[in-house]
Design a protein around this motif. Structure first.
Motif, PDB file in Angstrom:
ATOM      1  N   ARG B 185      54.791  26.619  36.677  1.00 49.31           N
ATOM      2  CA  ARG B 185      55.959  27.351  35.853  1.00 49.31           C
ATOM      3  C   ARG B 185      56.578  28.210  36.974  1.00 49.31           C
ATOM      4  O   ARG B 185      58.181  28.159  36.655  1.00 49.31           O
ATOM      5  N   ALA B 186      56.173  28.958  37.702  1.00 48.25           N
ATOM      6  CA  ALA B 186      56.777  29.541  38.749  1.00 48.25           C
ATOM      7  C   ALA B 186      57.684  28.692  39.770  1.00 48.25           C
ATOM      8  O   ALA B 186      59.074  29.205  39.700  1.00 48.25           O
ATOM      9  N   GLU B 189      60.778  27.746  38.102  1.00 48.78           N
ATOM     10  CA  GLU B 189      61.988  28.465  37.603  1.00 48.78           C
ATOM     11  C   GLU B 189      62.731  29.352  39.146  1.00 48.78           C
ATOM     12  O   GLU B 189      63.785  29.645  38.915  1.00 48.78           O
ATOM     13  N   ASN B 190      62.066  29.587  39.947  1.00 49.83           N
ATOM     14  CA  ASN B 190      62.218  30.380  41.134  1.00 49.83           C
ATOM     15  C   ASN B 190      61.465  30.068  42.291  1.00 49.83           C
ATOM     16  O   ASN B 190      60.564  30.611  42.617  1.00 49.83           O
ATOM     17  N   ALA B 192      61.715  29.968  45.361  1.00 52.45           N
ATOM     18  CA  ALA B 192      61.716  31.101  46.573  1.00 52.45           C
ATOM     19  C   ALA B 192      60.898  32.064  46.244  1.00 52.45           C
ATOM     20  O   ALA B 192      60.157  32.548  47.126  1.00 52.45           O
ATOM     21  N   ALA B 193      60.692  32.428  44.978  1.00 51.82           N
ATOM     22  CA  ALA B 193      59.524  33.650  44.701  1.00 51.82           C
ATOM     23  C   ALA B 193      58.160  32.859  44.914  1.00 51.82           C
ATOM     24  O   ALA B 193      57.267  33.564  45.585  1.00 51.82           O
ATOM     25  N   VAL B 194      58.117  31.617  44.948  1.00 55.51           N
ATOM     26  CA  VAL B 194      56.732  31.013  45.453  1.00 55.51           C
ATOM     27  C   VAL B 194      56.685  31.023  46.579  1.00 55.51           C
ATOM     28  O   VAL B 194      55.568  31.137  47.374  1.00 55.51           O
ATOM     29  N   LYS B 313      64.881  26.730  35.230  1.00 57.05           N
ATOM     30  CA  LYS B 313      66.016  27.183  35.890  1.00 57.05           C
ATOM     31  C   LYS B 313      66.382  26.352  37.201  1.00 57.05           C
ATOM     32  O   LYS B 313      67.453  26.096  37.669  1.00 57.05           O
ATOM     33  N   TYR B 319      64.578  22.294  46.784  1.00 57.97           N
ATOM     34  CA  TYR B 319      64.362  23.603  47.479  1.00 57.97           C
ATOM     35  C   TYR B 319      64.598  23.719  48.951  1.00 57.97           C
ATOM     36  O   TYR B 319      64.283  22.844  49.672  1.00 57.97           O
TER      37      TYR B 319
END
Lengths: 510, 323
Positions: B185-186, B189-190, B192-194, B313, B319
């Protein structure tokens, strides 16, 4: 002397032809707050991304607590006890605080055990560092200050002993920034090492023990903060002497150019943001509007510039009314000599994927000068763009380059050049130096003063109180949609701060 | 009792038509939740159906058919992954390409191998996943109400149908109760956070598209080796796209996805059951209108009744590490 928490030796990093870091050496003492300062594009963020394993250096060595450490990925950095708070938060917006904190450090393949452990650990961290945040809140519903706290907690949860913060105050209000600095000092007292990357000199002076200055990819100096001055740091950053105080003569205002009477504006939710505001701006003066962001300044200048409908009120430009509640549009106002530098150059002022020369005529592209019958006169547009590049020292001096590839300061110069060069009688400017380097700030301030001295009327809004104070000939303070006071340029920061906080307004109401 | 029978028949048909939709929809859910849009569900399902039917026809084993279907479908999913994750290509273009390749190659290979105009040979009962009669289905049949519901509606479907419906709670559990699900899920959505959390974005997304391949392979198997006795040209008939619509309708959540698929399945079953039958007041409705009904309602539902569906998102965007 104690062993360095971090030591970098001979770090080199290139992106294509650009050498972002060249032969960087840096030592950071444990238990200190170490500032790294430099203009945008000086290579600060690249250096820290190398330290965090986001990029790999082409050459050079990293020592953590005296141990030579290979950092090939963020995992290695985390294992070495390095945590990073990025400029743009690395948070998943629709996750809870807790989910964000455990992401990548879940502990086991099933979540429930990890979540339970994280909850108690988080509770301990919150107690220890007084970092209050609701673990079950959805991140996007938190104010930015709290989101940043989540990022800090994320790093601490992973056992970070060395915390890197990249431009942490860019998104914060002054009060939130002060709170952040208190947190950083507390972390330092607990023995953590903190690296603070910023281009704001004031923050360096306020919170750091040591400071290193970067310029164009090189490390030019390291100083003890107590033994240096703002002026010295600014000079080291830019490579030449910088005037931090704006030099200007007396204003000699003449007739009224712009007159705002009983203006009221609502925002898209229908909330009244500007409430019955009246003021005049005369030729040859700069009127600054101070206020905490969100008190109606933005809506005020948008209404005057024709990009937002006003509810009621009149605005006179050279004595003739502007239909602010009806048909006024920015094109018509430009033709009548009112130029507008919008607050948000990325979304409103520029089309970032366009070439520089295309952006340098936007809004004026219908002028005969740029046209060849029904077609654009490419030659005229480019030579005009080249003239502006030279006059405003826009770098790199390439009018065919994509606008997104210019730094913030140079992008702002593109907008200013476009709006100022058409000789407007009135200039409405929002946040002229937001995200702009020290050197470019000095240039932009000089240009605004020059506009004033040519007898133009300038209306300025800015959240930087220093900027308002040093540029304005008269200062209006807005609070909650109303003008709550007018002061001269010699007003003290404390005096204006009280007005901005609505203190006087509240007392009057009671 | 007749009315109850009619309802039961209709619901029973609903379940049967919903199975491939549901499998494809959950397949899309894994991929899209990880940020890889997949318009190629249709093609993967079709390729899986062909591989499954061919293998089952040649070997006489339904299980080998399923294995082949999943293998081919995962292969196509990895092609999509390679194009859109590793090479950061346009995910829509890659998905459309897979649909075309599947539609064309199944017919050509079918003709070349079996010379039956693109069909595969009819499967004998042993080479198919047949209806399973659940325990006590016959004994309970006489019990009023519950009896018929259990023996008609719940019992008597193929193994894959049960797998499909068990995949719903399983997917929910994976998504919201496991480390893999949290990261999945992460990354949608983002990413870069992962990445900054020290997790590989590419590997995570590859695992997601593999899940997609497995499920579309199962959907294909169901179509060709269970519901029908062999592969027929274009037998997916847009189910992959209806599944995508259901996914949006369900806002990328597993349990609503099941209900969305059941709704679309019901419309389909209704259209089949009532075509050519005179309805009270309206009279006889043209067959074509009945057949178009599910699609018309899909448009209406998607246009007006689901509120704002916010996709993951980072969906559709490859990426790239920012400088």
């Amino acid at each position: 002397m104690a062993q360095s928490a971090i030591e970098l030796k001979g770090i080199d990093k290139s992106f294509g032809a650009v050498r972002a870091n060249r032969d960087i050496n840096l030592e950071i003492a444990p238990g200190t707050i170490h500032g790294i300062i430099g203009e945008n594009g000086a290579g600060k963020s690249t250096l820290m991304s190398i330290l965090y394993g986001f990029y790999q250096a082409d050459r050079g060595e990293i020592f953590v607590n005296g141990q030579k450490t290979d950092i090939d990925s963020p995992n290695d950095a985390i294992a070495a006890g390095i945590g990073m708070v990025h400029q743009h938060f690395m948070l998943v917006h629709n996750f809870t605080v807790l989910e964000n904190i455990i992401l990548g450090a879940e502990g086991s393949s099933l979540l429930n055990t990890g979540i339970a452990r994280a909850r108690s650990e988080l509770h301990r961290l919150e107690e220890e560092y007084s970092l209050d945040v609701d673990p079950d809140a959805i991140v996007e519903q938190l104010p930015v200050g709290l989101q940043q706290r989540v990022e800090i907690l994320k790093a601490l949860y992973r056992g970070a002993e060395i915390l890197i913060l990249d431009e942490p105050t860019g998104v914060l209000t002054p009060a939130e920034a002060d709170h952040l600095f208190r947190i950083l000092r507390k972390l330092k007292d607990e023995g953590k090492t903190i690296v603070l990357i910023t281009h704001k000199l004031r923050e360096i002076m306020a919170v750091t023990d040591n400071v290193s200055v970067m310029r164009q990819g090189t490390m030019v100096a390291t100083r003890k903060t107590a033994a240096t001055t703002v002026e010295e740091l600014a000079e080291l950053m830019v490579g030449r002497r910088v005037l931090l105080r704006v030099e200007k003569g007396e204003a000699s205002p003449s007739g009224v150019k712009l007159s705002v009477k009983n203006l009221s504006v609502r925002d898209s939710r229908g909330v009244t943001m500007v409430d019955n505001v009246s003021f005049d701006v005369r030729a040859g003066e700069i009127v600054g509007i101070a206020g905490v962001a969100g008190n109606g300044q933005s809506e005020l200048i948008e209404a005057i510039a024709g990009t937002r409908r006003a509810e009621t009120g009149t605005v006179l430009l050279d004595g003739a009314p502007i239909d602010v509640a009806g048909s006024a549009d920015p094109g018509e106002l430009r033709a009548r000599g009112l130029a507008h530098v919008p607050e948000d150059r990325h979304h409103v002022g520029l089309v970032l994927p366009f070439e520089e020369n295309e952006n340098s005529i936007l809004g004026y592209h219908g002028m005969d000068f740029y046209l060849n019958g029904p077609f654009l006169n490419i030659e005229a547009i480019r030579s005009d763009a080249r003239d502006k590049i030279e006059k405003y020292d826009i770098r790199p001096a390439d009018c065919r380059l994509k606008t997104a590839n210019f730094s913030g300061g140079n992008q702002q110069k593109i907008v200013l050049a476009r709006e100022m060069e058409k000789d407007p009688g009135v200039l409405v400017v929002g946040q002229p130096t937001r995200g702009v380097d020290v050197g470019a700030i000095e240039f932009i301030h000089k240009q605004l003063i020059a506009m004033r001295d040519q007898g133009k009327a300038v209306l300025l809004i800015s959240v930087e109180l220093d900027e308002i104070r040093s540029l304005s000939d008269r200062i209006l303070v807005m609070f909650d949609g109303r003008v709550v006071g007018e002061r001269g340029p010699d007003a003290t920061e404390g005096e204006l701060g009280l007005l901005m906080a609505g203190v006087e307004a509240q007392e009057a109401a009671e | 009792m007749d009315f109850l029978n009619l309802i039961l028949q209709l619901l029973d048909a609903t379940i049967r038509v919903s199975v491939p939709l549901l499998l494809a929809c959950l397949a899309g859910l894994y991929s899209e939740r990880s940020g890889v849009f997949d318009i190629g569900l249709e093609g993967k399902m079709l390729a899986g159906a062909f591989a499954g039917a061919s293998t089952a026809a040649v070997t006489g084993s339904a299980w080998l058919g399923m294995l082949a279907a999943i293998t081919i479908s995962v292969f196509f999913a990895l092609v999509h992954g390679f194009a859109s994750i590793t090479h950061r290509g346009n995910q829509i273009v890659s998905g459309v390409a897979i649909n075309f390749i599947a539609a064309g190659s199944t017919v050509i290979l079918g003709q070349a191998w079996f010379s039956q105009g693109g069909r595969t040979p009819s499967l004998v009962a042993d080479a198919r996943f047949n209806a399973i009669t659940l325990p006590f289905a016959d004994t309970l049949r006489e019990v009023p109400l519950i009896g018929p519901i259990y023996s008609e509606l719940v019992s008597g479907h193929s193994l894959i149908a049960y797998i499909a419906f068990l995949m719903v709670p399983f997917t929910w559990w994976v998504l919201f109760r496991t480390r893999f699900g949290l990261r999945l899920r992460a990354v949608g959505e983002n990413p870069a956070a992962v990445d900054t959390a020290g997790i590989s974005v590419a590997w995570l997304r590859y695992r997601a598209v593999i899940c997609t391949g497995v499920l579309t392979g199962l959907a294909g198997t169901y179509l060709a080796v269970s519901q029908n006795a062999g592969f027929v040209k274009d037998m997916t008939a847009g189910k992959g796209f209806i599944a995508l619509a259901a996914l949006i309708f369900a806002k990328w959540r597993p349990v609503p996805a099941m209900f969305a698929c059941l709704l679309f399945g019901f419309l389909d079953a209704f259209a089949i059951r009532f075509q050519g039958i005179a309805l009270p007041l309206i009279g006889k409705v043209p067959v074509q209108l009945m057949q178009a009904l599910p699609y018309i309602l899909t448009v209406i539902l998607l246009a007006g009744f689901i509120g704002k569906a916010i996709p993951p998102k980072a969906g559709g965007v490859a990426y790239v590490k920012e400088r």
